[in-house]
Design an enzyme around this catalytic site. Structure first.
Site, PDB file in Angstrom:
ATOM      1  CG  ASP A   1      -1.674   0.987   1.550  1.00 12.52           C
ATOM      2  OD1 ASP A   1      -2.219   1.453   0.370  1.00 12.52           O
ATOM      3  OD2 ASP A   1      -2.076   1.671   2.659  1.00 12.52           O
TER       4      ASP A   1
ATOM      5  CD  GLU B   1      -3.629   7.963   0.458  1.00 15.12           C
ATOM      6  OE1 GLU B   1      -4.103   8.697   1.168  1.00 15.12           O
ATOM      7  OE2 GLU B   1      -4.031   7.236  -0.399  1.00 15.12           O
TER       8      GLU B   1
ATOM      9  CD  GLU C   1      -4.312   7.319   5.431  1.00 12.48           C
ATOM     10  OE1 GLU C   1      -5.020   7.416   4.408  1.00 12.48           O
ATOM     11  OE2 GLU C   1      -3.825   6.166   5.640  1.00 12.48           O
TER      12      GLU C   1
ATOM     13  NE  ARG D   1     -11.774  10.355   1.408  1.00 13.63           N
ATOM     14  CZ  ARG D   1     -11.060   9.169   1.304  1.00 13.63           C
ATOM     15  NH1 ARG D   1     -10.630   8.562   0.180  1.00 13.63           N
ATOM     16  NH2 ARG D   1     -10.324   8.996   2.248  1.00 13.63           N
TER      17      ARG D   1
ATOM     18  CB  SER E   1      -2.195   3.350  -3.984  1.00 12.51           C
ATOM     19  OG  SER E   1      -2.840   4.378  -3.350  1.00 12.51           O
ATOM     20  CG  ASP E   2      -8.051   1.351  -2.993  1.00  8.73           C
ATOM     21  OD1 ASP E   2      -8.245   0.914  -4.198  1.00  8.73           O
ATOM     22  OD2 ASP E   2      -8.662   0.794  -2.134  1.00  8.73           O
TER      23      ASP E   2
ATOM     24  CE  LYS F   1      -5.143  -0.926  -1.792  1.00 13.35           C
ATOM     25  NZ  LYS F   1      -4.325  -0.188  -0.890  1.00 13.35           N
TER      26      LYS F   1
ATOM     27  CG  ASP G   1      -2.193   1.627   6.435  1.00 11.13           C
ATOM     28  OD1 ASP G   1      -2.814   1.465   5.441  1.00 11.13           O
ATOM     29  OD2 ASP G   1      -2.024   2.917   6.809  1.00 11.13           O
TER      30      ASP G   1
ATOM     31  CG  ASN H   1      -7.738   0.362   1.620  1.00  5.39           C
ATOM     32  OD1 ASN H   1      -7.146   0.359   2.545  1.00  5.39           O
ATOM     33  ND2 ASN H   1      -7.550   1.205   0.386  1.00  5.39           N
TER      34      ASN H   1
HETATM   35 MG    MG Z   1      -3.029   2.910   3.776  1.00  4.13          MG
END
Ligand code: MG
Length: 201
Positions: free
Chosen positions: A7, A9, A15, A46, A90-91, A133, A152, A155
């Site tokens: 991942d 972030e 983040e 968001r 990554s997302d 992922k 972490d 997701n």
């Molecule tokens: Mg993360």
């Protein structure tokens, strides 16, 4: 042969949305995949907040340009890439990640992308694929790799659960509590040790 899927972030960078929340003063933007386990719910929230506050892509990018990788992240990435292959999964969106990837020495990144209108408003987001992922892990396994996955957040769990070796890095307590069987570490030195032991290097 082992490969690392990691991942972005929370592992190598702050983040992004928390930083945007701090810089814009919009408190609700600080929710992340660490707090909310449904990514689409999170993203729709968001985008509606950005619209409500009249924030365009370039306003968010201005914040991101000021961000620095986490302390020790660049050195750790340079180390991994000197001993084995690494893909960051990554997302986030390519439009957000780019300045940070530059600061990390441009490791390979697989992520999503945004849709903007002519005025530069973010009008939508495009997932590269559903459960992206996990699908990266499965694709690499089809290529005969064994995957060491590092994440972490919520997701990351399906990626971690499908990998040959799963490591949580500095996860929040709720993620630890809900996944007590996944090993977690808090330093790059510990990550290095586990990668070395797993891959036999
Ligand atoms: Mg993360």
């Amino acid at each position: 042969m082992y490969i690392v899927c990691s991942d972005l972030e929370g592992i190598y960078t702050p983040e992004i949305w928390i930083s945007v929340s701090k810089h814009t003063g919009i408190d609700e933007l600080k929710l992340t995949t660490r707090d909310v386990n449904d990514y689409n719910t999170l993203m729709r929230g968001r985008l509606s907040l950005l619209k409500q506050h009249n924030l365009r892509l370039k306003d968010i990018q201005k914040v991101i340009y000021q961000l620095e990788p986490l302390e020790g992240a660049r050195e750790f990435l340079d180390w991994i890439r000197s001993v084995m292959q690494l893909i960051i999964v990554s997302d986030t969106f390519i439009e957000f990640a780019d300045p940070l990837m530059e600061k990390l020495g441009r490791p390979t990144l697989l992520c999503h992308h945004l849709t903007t209108d002519e005025a530069g408003n973010i009008t939508g987001y495009n997932l590269r694929q559903q459960d992206a992922k996990r699908k990266v892990v499965e694709a690499l396994q089809n290529l005969n790799y064994k995957v060491i996955a590092i994440g972490d957040s919520y997701n990351d769990i399906s990626m971690l659960r499908h990998a040959e070796k799963a490591i949580l890095f500095r996860p929040p307590q709720n993620v630890i509590d809900e996944n007590p069987d996944i090993e977690y570490v808090t330093s790059y030195e510990e990550l290095k040790r586990i990668i070395r032991e797993t891959a036999g290097i």
